[in-house]
Design an enzyme around this catalytic site. Structure first.
Site, short mmCIF file in Angstrom:
data_model
loop_
_atom_site.label_atom_id
_atom_site.label_comp_id
_atom_site.label_asym_id
_atom_site.label_seq_id
_atom_site.Cartn_x
_atom_site.Cartn_y
_atom_site.Cartn_z
N ALA A 123 0.04 -2.65 1.94
CA ALA A 123 -1.34 -1.95 1.59
C ALA A 123 -1.20 -0.71 2.20
O ALA A 123 -0.13 -0.10 2.86
CB ALA A 123 -2.47 -2.86 2.45
N GLU A 146 3.33 -6.60 9.59
CA GLU A 146 2.14 -6.28 10.11
C GLU A 146 1.93 -6.43 11.51
O GLU A 146 1.36 -5.44 12.24
CB GLU A 146 0.93 -7.24 9.56
CG GLU A 146 0.32 -6.81 7.74
CD GLU A 146 1.41 -7.56 6.96
OE1 GLU A 146 2.43 -8.18 7.45
OE2 GLU A 146 1.12 -7.70 5.95
N GLY A 176 1.28 -6.88 2.23
CA GLY A 176 0.28 -7.19 1.18
C GLY A 176 0.94 -7.39 -0.08
O GLY A 176 0.53 -8.41 -0.97
N GLU A 210 2.43 -11.02 0.17
CA GLU A 210 1.02 -12.08 0.15
C GLU A 210 0.67 -12.15 -1.24
O GLU A 210 0.47 -13.24 -1.78
CB GLU A 210 -0.07 -11.25 0.83
CG GLU A 210 0.38 -11.47 2.30
CD GLU A 210 -0.85 -10.87 3.24
OE1 GLU A 210 -1.05 -9.79 3.00
OE2 GLU A 210 -1.42 -11.77 4.11
#
Ligand code: NAD
Length: 708
Positions: free
Chosen positions: A64, A125, A102, A105
């Site tokens: 992200a 992260e 992300g 994910e």
């Protein structure tokens, strides 16, 4: 649409969802909406049997957009990942380049994953002080088990496809990126009718509760001991993975989101994000061309095979670059080689290096007996004695003997690059490459530019440093350059506080409680106290007003050179590196206090922390005023990677902004009265305090705008 990041393309039975947001396909908030629309379209199109998610720009999705962290996020249950995973038709992720954060994910919400051999995957992260917030902590343990999930999430490391295949993170690895779409499409079609068995959300987490409890307890112990500055994020991630073991995915996702929310705007997470951007920003130097346009160094040489030269040669070998080591004669050169072998041997004995890897590295380090032998090097780093005539002579020989375009770099820690380069015909090729000790460990390379250093030389030195896995930051050629100059007041205050009443143990304890991995006196013992002694002697010769530091001087004169001598600020049992308090040191300190007529007083822990750091902030401001550093955050990167400044505080200037320039200035006024004129604030600090602006927003006054 110009802002569109996902394209839906029909290829026979397959719908391709192509994600494109150059350069690395970072996720925008709109990407999620577009992915949802794309998957819905595939579900609703009777001609489509399966969907393949693939990235343009030779990468999948590199996470992200970090700048949006802390902003609004889509609640669990309405995310693209929910729709992908609950759909009736198979969705397969086709991964090339990076699937990080992300991106991974999303890939894990798919029913299958096909990757190219060069692809890399990870959940990074926690390095930014948060946890994966898109189901990563819930799906990864279901897919690869608790132990491996904890390893990947807590380290934040990326794994290559071969490892991902072994872990079960991907289903198939193919060699050629050209074949990726085809292979992923075939795999997607093979999953038709099997979607239900492929949903990670429905998979149980493997292992018994007891086995898992042991893994969580061990991970929590490691998190408590971390030196990475992200302790809260690590604990949050462990809690979230633990939740995955006991809760259904939808509930676990809510737990994950809650933990994420408690972390994202903490001081720690903000500082870690700041440090991340500071490191990226440091790669931009006004007027510096993109380093990628220059060929990278294939062969190197190091002149001077002492402490630093040996360490620098090791960094070349560790980067796979053949390097020739050279000293004044064959005997001195061989000693350098032996020093390297001994360092590697110690790592082999500790088990942190294999003997094969040691042999591979040693084979890359050759010995040169003359300058002719290093003439073909693409880069030469000089690490001889800290003496201007010696360095000038070496550079004059290098100018004659090396091929045109060889980078000529000095590891000097104090000498003006312009003086070293003065009159040299290759003046434009000369720069400083200031490695920090131990050179094979510390990441910082201060790239010191002289007035005549060309923009090309600057860019190539950056490129070389990055190839050596270092963190290059540019600095002007002023006394002490930027890193050591900004740190000098820290060193001075630490010593003066000893005279006033503090002890080495108190100062080390306070600095370690702040987050430093070891205190300044322990560092002194590791590095060797004789180096600072020699520097102080030189400074005293140059400057009659130089403030002598009798305590460390006396220790060195007693032979207490640090760990290598078994004694320094602390005492060391034979073969041990554990510092022991030593009454002899306390006696020396007392002696000096008596001689100087000082009545010792108790210093508060706050004073012990603030005096060295506030002193450094003022010097950093002076450096910025003079335009010797490009920006405040560059100084922070230097402190992080040159001096082990705790990352959870972002860097010296980021930390100072939390206290505020006006509060620092008030303290300066108070100390100026008590401690004297060295506590005179510079104009920049005064102006910033008045304006209320953050120090980190100081506009650049960089003194060089390079052009070739
Ligand atoms: P050192 O004394 O350990 O090594 C210097 C080596 O240079 C010796 O082996 C010496 O024989 C060799 N040498 C001297 N003259 C030479 C010549 N004309 N040609 C070839 N070799 C020659 O010193 P060091 O600590 O490795 O420091 C080297 C340089 O690195 C200095 O400029 C120093 O300021 C800088 N530096 C040192 C540190 C540190 O912590 N030691 C950190 C950063 C930079």
């Amino acid at each position: 649409m110009a802002d569109q990041t996902v394209e839906w393309i029909r290829r026979g039975d397959i719908a391709l969802l192509v994600i494109s947001n150059p350069p690395l396909n970072a996720l925008k908030p709109t990407t999620t909406i577009e992915l949802v629309a794309g998957v819905r379209r595939s579900e609703g199109d009777p001609g489509v049997k399966a969907t393949v998610l693939i990235g343009a720009n030779e990468t999948f999705i590199a996470g992200a957009d970090i700048r949006q962290l802390g902003g609004p996020s889509t609640p669990p249950g309405q995310r693209a990942t929910d729709l992908i995973d609950l759909g009736e038709k198979p969705v397969v992720a086709a991964i090339d380049g990076f699937a990080v954060g992300g991106g991974l994910e999303i890939a894990m919400a798919c029913h299958g994953r096909v990757a190219t051999a060069r692809a890399e995957m990870g959940l990074s992260e926690t390095l930014l002080g948060v946890i994966p917030g898109g189901g990563g902590t819930q799906r990864l343990p279901r897919l690869v088990g608790v132990e491996r999930a904890l390893d990947l999430i807590l380290s934040g490391r990326r794994c290559k496809s071969a490892e991902a295949l072994k872990l079960g993170l991907v289903d198939q690895v193919i060699e050629s990126p050209d074949e990726l779409e085809k292979a992923a499409s075939a795999f997607a079609l093979s999953l038709c009718g099997k979607v239900q068995t492929r949903r990670i959300r429905d998979m149980p987490v493997s292992g018994t509760p007891d086995e898992r409890a042991r893994l969580f307890a061990a991970a929590r112990r490691r998190a408590d001991a971390t030196k990475g500055g992200n302790r809260h994020a690590l604990h949050g991630a462990i809690d979230a993975v633990e939740a995955a073991c006991g809760l259904a995915l939808s509930e676990g996702m809510l737990r994950e989101q809650h933990i994420f929310g408690t972390l994202v705007n903490t001081v720690e997470a903000k500082a870690l994000r700041y440090a991340f951007f500071a490191e990226r920003e440091a790669r931009r130097v006004p007027g510096m061309p993109a380093s990628s346009v220059f060929p990278s160094a294939q062969r190197a040489a190091v002149v001077g095979a002492g402490t630093m030269g040996a360490g620098i040669a090791m960094t070349f070998a560790e980067a796979g670059i053949p390097v020739l080591l050279m000293d004044v004669d064959a005997e001195a050169t061989r000693r350098g080689q032996e020093r390297i072998a001994a360092t590697y041997m110690a790592s082999v004995k500790r088990g942190s290096l294999s003997s094969d890897e040691m042999s591979r590295r040693m084979a890359l380090i050759g010995l040169a007996g003359s300058y002719e032998q290093i003439a073909e090097s693409d880069a030469v780093v000089e690490a001889a004695f800290e003496s201007l005539p010696i360095k000038q002579k070496i550079f004059s020989i290098l100018a004659d003997c090396t091929k045109p375009g060889t980078l000529l770099l000095s590891n000097t820690s104090t000498i003006d690059i312009d003086l070293i380069a003065a009159g040299n015909p290759r003046i434009a090729d000369i720069a400083g490459a200031h490695f920090f000790s131990p050179a094979n460990v510390m990441k910082l390379v201060e790239v010191v530019v002289g007035l005549s250093t060309s923009a090309t030389t600057l860019a190539r030195t950056f490129e070389l440093s990055r190839k050596l896995a270092k963190v290059p930051v540019v600095a002007g050629s002023c006394d002490g350059f930027v890193a050591n100059r900004s740190r000098m007041p820290f060193q001075t205050e630490v010593q003066l506080m000893l005279e006033e009443g503090a002890s080495p143990e108190q100062i080390d304890r306070v600095m370690m409680a702040f987050g430093y991995p070891v205190g300044p006196f322990m560092v002194g013992d590791i590095a060797g106290l004789d180096i600072g002694y020699a520097v102080r002697k030189l400074s005293a010769e140059k400057d009659p007003n130089f403030r002598k530091l009798p305590i460390p001087d006396r220790l060195v004169e007693m032979g207490r050179h640090g760990q290598k001598a078994g004694a320094g600020w602390y005492r060391y049992e034979s073969g041990s590196r554990t510092p022991q308090q030593d009454p002899v040191v306390a006696e020396i300190i007392e002696q000096v206090r008596r001689e100087r007529g000082i009545t010792p007083r108790a210093l508060s822990d706050e004073e012990v922390l603030h005096r060295p750091l506030f002193g450094a902030v003022n010097e950093a401001c002076r450096i910025l005023e003079e335009g010797m550093a490009v920006r405040p955050s560059d100084i922070d990167v230097m402190w992080l990677h040159g001096f082990g400044f705790p990352r959870q505080h972002g860097g010296l200037m980021h930390w100072a902004d939390r206290i505020g320039a006006s509060a620092i200035l008030r303290q300066y006024d108070h100390w100026a009265e008590r401690l004297g004129p060295r506590w005179s604030p510079c104009d920049l600090l005064i102006e910033t305090a008045r304006s209320g602006q953050p120090l980190c927003d100081t506009p650049t006054r960089w003194h060089l705008q390079h052009r070739d």
